[in-house]
Structures are given as C-alpha cells and as structure tokens.
Design a protein around this motif. Structure first.
Motif, PDB file in Angstrom:
ATOM      1  N   ASP A 207      34.568  20.137 -52.816  1.00  0.00           N
ATOM      2  CA  ASP A 207      35.896  20.571 -52.512  1.00  0.00           C
ATOM      3  C   ASP A 207      35.842  21.388 -51.468  1.00  0.00           C
ATOM      4  OD1 ASP A 207      38.498  21.256 -52.628  1.00  0.00           O
ATOM      5  OD2 ASP A 207      38.706  21.551 -54.648  1.00  0.00           O
ATOM      6  N   ILE A 208      35.771  20.856 -50.104  1.00  0.00           N
ATOM      7  CA  ILE A 208      35.726  21.471 -48.994  1.00  0.00           C
ATOM      8  C   ILE A 208      36.906  22.375 -48.821  1.00  0.00           C
ATOM      9  CG2 ILE A 208      35.866  21.360 -46.166  1.00  0.00           C
ATOM     10  CD1 ILE A 208      33.256  20.534 -47.638  1.00  0.00           C
ATOM     11  N   GLN A 209      38.148  22.039 -49.200  1.00  0.00           N
ATOM     12  CA  GLN A 209      39.273  22.789 -48.948  1.00  0.00           C
ATOM     13  C   GLN A 209      39.202  24.289 -49.785  1.00  0.00           C
ATOM     14  OE1 GLN A 209      42.200  22.309 -47.413  1.00  0.00           O
ATOM     15  NE2 GLN A 209      41.869  20.265 -46.620  1.00  0.00           N
ATOM     16  N   ALA A 210      38.807  24.221 -51.049  1.00  0.00           N
ATOM     17  CA  ALA A 210      38.587  25.308 -52.038  1.00  0.00           C
ATOM     18  C   ALA A 210      37.583  26.091 -51.380  1.00  0.00           C
ATOM     19  CB  ALA A 210      38.290  24.684 -53.379  1.00  0.00           C
ATOM     20  N   ALA A 211      36.399  25.441 -51.043  1.00  0.00           N
ATOM     21  CA  ALA A 211      35.173  26.306 -50.459  1.00  0.00           C
ATOM     22  C   ALA A 211      35.566  27.134 -49.386  1.00  0.00           C
ATOM     23  CB  ALA A 211      33.959  25.342 -50.315  1.00  0.00           C
ATOM     24  N   ALA A 212      36.418  26.311 -48.304  1.00  0.00           N
ATOM     25  CA  ALA A 212      36.862  27.219 -47.122  1.00  0.00           C
ATOM     26  C   ALA A 212      37.573  28.434 -47.424  1.00  0.00           C
ATOM     27  CB  ALA A 212      37.239  26.179 -46.156  1.00  0.00           C
ATOM     28  N   ARG A 213      38.453  28.254 -48.314  1.00  0.00           N
ATOM     29  CA  ARG A 213      39.510  29.097 -48.618  1.00  0.00           C
ATOM     30  C   ARG A 213      38.812  30.401 -49.635  1.00  0.00           C
ATOM     31  NH1 ARG A 213      42.537  24.595 -47.741  1.00  0.00           N
ATOM     32  NH2 ARG A 213      44.402  25.088 -46.229  1.00  0.00           N
ATOM     33  N   ALA A 214      37.776  30.101 -50.161  1.00  0.00           N
ATOM     34  CA  ALA A 214      37.255  30.976 -51.254  1.00  0.00           C
ATOM     35  C   ALA A 214      36.505  32.144 -50.671  1.00  0.00           C
ATOM     36  CB  ALA A 214      36.194  30.412 -52.167  1.00  0.00           C
ATOM     37  N   LYS A 215      36.976  33.258 -51.149  1.00  0.00           N
ATOM     38  CA  LYS A 215      36.110  34.512 -50.519  1.00  0.00           C
ATOM     39  C   LYS A 215      34.847  34.799 -50.818  1.00  0.00           C
ATOM     40  CE  LYS A 215      40.667  37.037 -50.271  1.00  0.00           C
ATOM     41  NZ  LYS A 215      41.567  38.277 -50.655  1.00  0.00           N
ATOM     42  N   LYS A 216      34.301  34.138 -51.974  1.00  0.00           N
ATOM     43  CA  LYS A 216      33.043  34.338 -52.479  1.00  0.00           C
ATOM     44  C   LYS A 216      32.600  32.951 -53.294  1.00  0.00           C
ATOM     45  CE  LYS A 216      34.077  37.333 -56.424  1.00  0.00           C
ATOM     46  NZ  LYS A 216      33.612  38.389 -56.938  1.00  0.00           N
ATOM     47  N   GLY A 217      31.575  32.813 -53.482  1.00  0.00           N
ATOM     48  CA  GLY A 217      30.774  31.770 -54.440  1.00  0.00           C
ATOM     49  C   GLY A 217      29.799  30.936 -53.864  1.00  0.00           C
ATOM     50  N   ASN A 218      28.985  30.289 -54.619  1.00  0.00           N
ATOM     51  CA  ASN A 218      27.963  29.386 -54.048  1.00  0.00           C
ATOM     52  C   ASN A 218      28.449  27.938 -53.880  1.00  0.00           C
ATOM     53  OD1 ASN A 218      26.000  31.663 -54.506  1.00  0.00           O
ATOM     54  ND2 ASN A 218      25.885  31.150 -56.487  1.00  0.00           N
ATOM     55  N   ARG A 219      27.757  27.315 -52.960  1.00  0.00           N
ATOM     56  CA  ARG A 219      28.056  26.049 -52.796  1.00  0.00           C
ATOM     57  C   ARG A 219      28.364  25.074 -53.933  1.00  0.00           C
ATOM     58  NH1 ARG A 219      27.157  22.776 -48.141  1.00  0.00           N
ATOM     59  NH2 ARG A 219      26.806  20.522 -48.534  1.00  0.00           N
ATOM     60  N   LYS A 220      27.180  25.294 -54.880  1.00  0.00           N
ATOM     61  CA  LYS A 220      27.402  24.261 -56.141  1.00  0.00           C
ATOM     62  C   LYS A 220      28.565  24.766 -56.865  1.00  0.00           C
ATOM     63  CE  LYS A 220      24.775  27.882 -58.959  1.00  0.00           C
ATOM     64  NZ  LYS A 220      25.815  28.303 -59.747  1.00  0.00           N
ATOM     65  N   ASP A 221      29.489  25.800 -56.719  1.00  0.00           N
ATOM     66  CA  ASP A 221      30.688  26.173 -57.369  1.00  0.00           C
ATOM     67  C   ASP A 221      31.507  25.328 -56.946  1.00  0.00           C
ATOM     68  OD1 ASP A 221      29.281  28.406 -58.704  1.00  0.00           O
ATOM     69  OD2 ASP A 221      29.954  29.737 -57.259  1.00  0.00           O
ATOM     70  N   PHE A 222      31.695  24.564 -55.730  1.00  0.00           N
ATOM     71  CA  PHE A 222      32.589  23.563 -55.296  1.00  0.00           C
ATOM     72  C   PHE A 222      32.262  22.218 -55.391  1.00  0.00           C
ATOM     73  CE2 PHE A 222      32.859  27.818 -53.182  1.00  0.00           C
ATOM     74  CZ  PHE A 222      33.756  28.234 -53.595  1.00  0.00           C
TER      75      PHE A 222
END
Length: 451
Positions: A207-222
C-alpha cells in the motif's frame, strides 16, 4: 594504518586504470530500454481534457461538474477482458493448486522424481543434487516460512497433469484429484465438476499510498495479502433478473466456446484486481525466463483515465463516437444497449456481444459505450470532482466500498452510455452487466497528445 592506506590507494589505482569513463560523471549504465506495446493493448497518449458533463445533465445528478485535468500516458486493452482470457487465469490457478497439493503430498510421503507416480510432481528442490548454491541457500534459510511451511519452494511444471481418471498414475494422485471435485452427493446425472470455491488466488501488494503518508512504521506494516475466490459468479444471470428465464446464460456463458470472445461478467471488483495482479506475474515470469526487464503492473484504470480514453481525443463529446446521436447515417445503432423500453434486441443483441463489435473510437478502443459496464480503480464520491487533483485525478478510498463503473451496458438506456455519466457498484458485488479492462503505465514522457 600505513598498510591500510597503501591498500586503499592501490585499489583506487586499479579501479581508475580499468575505468572507461575517464573520470567523468556518466551515470550508471543499465540495459537499453525499448518500450514494448503490450499484447492486445493500445497506447493512450497523455494530455488534458475537460472531465465531466459539458452538455445538459438531464438526470439532474449533478455529480460530474466540468473540470480540466491532465492524465499521463498509458496502455489500455482494446476490448473488455473476454471469457477466454479470464478462463486462462482460472486454468492457471487450478493447475497451480493441484500441483501444490501434489508436491506437498509427495513431500510428506518422501516421494521424489524418478520413482514414478506422485513423486514426479514433487517440489523441484526435492532432488538437491542439481540445485544452485543460491537455491540451496534459499532452501536452508527461507523454506518453511509462511502459512503452510512450503512457501518459496518451486513447483515442477515440466510434467503434464492427468485429468482423465483412467490415466491417474497411483492412488495418491487419485486422492489429490478427488479433493478438487464437488462431493458425490452434490453431483447429478453422473457428472462431477471442479469445486470452484477451491479456486483461490493469493497475492501480496504494498500500500504505497498509506506508506507514503505514514509518519512512522516499517515496510512490512504496509504489505497487504489478499486471498480471493476467482471463479465468476454465474448465478448473476438469474439473481439480477427476477421472474425471468436466463438459465441458458447461467449454464453456458462463461465456459462454452460459443461465448469465448464475449466479455466476462460476474466478476466483482476484488476479482478484477486479482486478475490484474496475476496478469503482471504471468508476464514477468516470462520476462525473467527471457532475462528481460520486468514490465509495469497491469491494473484497473482510474475514473479519469477511463473517461479520457473513452472520449478518444474528442473534446466535449457526448459518446465515444462523438454524438449526440446513437444511430449512424444508415440508421444502425452504434452500441449495444437497451434502445427502447422492454426492447433489448432493437440493436441486434439481446445480451452481450463479442468484445470486438461495433466501430472502435479514435483510440481504437471497442465498446467504451455499452455491452458491459466496466470497473475502475476509483472510489465513488458524488463530490469527488470538487477536490481531486487536476493532475492524474483519482479519488481512491480503501474504506469506501462503492467503486466507480463506467460505460453503461447491454441492459442500460442511452444516458449511461455517455462518456461523462458516472455510476457505481459495491466492490464485493458481481453483476451480469459489469466487466472490466486493464491498463498499464507507459514508461517515458514521449507519448503526449496535443489535441
């Protein structure tokens, strides 16, 4: 420390001597890229257009005000995805599931190739003597990770599957094949068919959209994983029309060769997305074997891309052929729809027609009006035209289950065939009048329309 400096200097000298760039900044040279037009697709050159209803909104829906937007270049299927093309997807999934079941059973039994029977369908790494060092490393370090414990192990696709019961090689093979069919108590007239609920396709995406807008989180979270039943809902021909006899369409439309070139229906939005993912994988598996670049993913078009393509370069046109008329100069209908109340066949078609019917628009796209409505990747919001970007606009909301469909269908009146008319359906719904076509991004910026 002195030895280290000497080593670094010597390494630099050796590199400089072997370099062909003469110390200039020339960039990293990769493989030469040659754009390849995907099979069955046409290039839609990017450009700007007036999106929305530029003529009278007789239905007074007021959900498509005019707005000038620009879309990038992309490829689009010339026709809707046909029954034959979707059956290729179904057959691939069925084949893969059977081979996986056979390989797992062979592994549990300790059977390997060379002994005949089910062992011939064992995982390709069952015989470790021919494995590369990389394959051995992956097997030692990654095999067993996942839901089943067999993820990452290659199937043996060099041996043909036997579907004729008289040719089953052993009892173990018979047991696996038997598990793919409906129970005997559910069969009739001595015919057992494949249990289509077992035809499930699993894939992962980020989920590139969610990953780009997230302030934190690991790649695997998306990373999202989807597991979808992919067989069309053939009962739509009955469920969509109460007090109507449509059993022949239910029985024959998807699988019979007479309808191979007709658009597939009974596909919900998630199944259409799964098909796009499979098509990308299927193509890139072949690209890998040929040692070529991966291609861009196949996907559903955005609502703006669909409308831009449907217009075929004609500004402010009512229909893909221009308009505002639905008959040509010989009095023939220009699309497959319901011309008159209760008269579905006035346009020479009661239900759908072959995907390559009627005249294409100026982008060589067939049936962008009528035949079947088409899924897009955009979520439906009646006010979305007010806030979407003017560059590659797309109102996508994962929590909004209403997805935009476009183009009108064989059972719709002419209003829904207009290129600016918006409609929607819920993403988990399948209909006898909704299909889809796919698009692929164009790599580069050369193809731009100046119309």
């Amino acid at each position: 420390m002195k030895k280290l400096l000497i080593f670094i200097a010597l390494g630099s000298l050796l590199y400089s001597c072997g370099s062909k760039d003469k110390g200039e900044l020339v960039g990293v040279k990769g493989k030469k890229w040659y754009p390849e037009k995907p099979y069955g697709m046409t290039l839609i050159p990017g450009g700007s257009f007036i999106m929305g209803k530029s003529d009278d909104d007789f239905a007074q829906v007021k959900n498509a005000p005019t707005k000038t937007v620009t879309v990038r270049s992309f490829y689009m299927d010339e026709t809707e995805i046909t029954n034959s093309e979707y059956r290729q997807f179904v057959e691939w999934v069925k084949d893969s599931i059977v081979r996986t079941k056979l390989a797992i059973f062979a592994d549990e039994l300790g059977e390997v190739p060379g002994n005949g029977g089910i062992g011939e369908f064992a995982f390709k790494d069952a015989d470790t003597t021919n494995l590369s060092e990389y394959d051995k490393y992956m097997l030692d370090n990654y095999a067993g990770l996942g839901e089943t414990g067999y993820e990452g192990r290659a199937l043996n696709k060099e041996i043909d599957l036997e579907w004729n019961t008289s040719d089953y090689p052993d009892a173990y093979y018979s047991e696996i094949m038997d598990s793919m069919y409906i129970p005997l108590e559910e069969s009739y007239n001595g015919v057992r068919t494949i249990d289509v609920k077992k035809l499930q396709f699993q894939y992962s995406w980020m989920d590139i959209q969610a990953a780009a807008r997230a302030k934190k989180g690991n790649r695997k979270d998306f990373v999202r994983t989807e597991k979808i039943e992919i067989y069309p809902d053939t009962t739509v021909w009955i469920k969509d029309f109460a007090y109507s006899y449509n059993e022949p369409m239910h029985n024959d439309y998807f699988w019979h060769d007479a309808f191979s070139d007709y658009p597939v229906v009974g596909i919900n939005w998630k199944q259409a997305k799964a098909f796009c993912n499979w098509r990308t994988k299927y193509k890139n598996d072949d690209q890998k074997r040929r040692k070529r670049h991966n291609v861009n993913q196949f996907r559903l078009p955005t609502e703006a891309e669909w409308e831009y393509a449907a217009r075929g370069g004609l500004e402010s046109a009512t229909y893909p052929w221009g308009g505002p008329y639905i008959l040509n100069d010989r009095g023939c209908f220009l699309a497959n729809f319901k011309p008159q109340r209760g008269d579905y066949a006035a346009d020479q078609a009661l239900y759908t027609v072959e995907a390559k019917s009627y005249e294409p628009n100026d982008y060589n796209l067939y049936n962008m009006a009528g035949n079947v409505s088409e899924w897009t990747n955009s979520s439906f919001d009646p006010n979305s035209y007010e806030y979407v970007s003017t560059m590659n606009p797309n109102a996508y909301d994962d929590s909004n289950r209403r997805k935009v469909i476009r183009g009108g269908s064989w059972k719709d009146v002419a209003y829904f065939l207009q290129v600016s008319t918006r409609d929607y359906e819920y993403q988990d719904s399948a209909r006898s009048y909704i299909g889809f076509r796919t698009v692929q991004d164009y790599l580069g910026t050369d193809a731009v329309s100046t119309k």
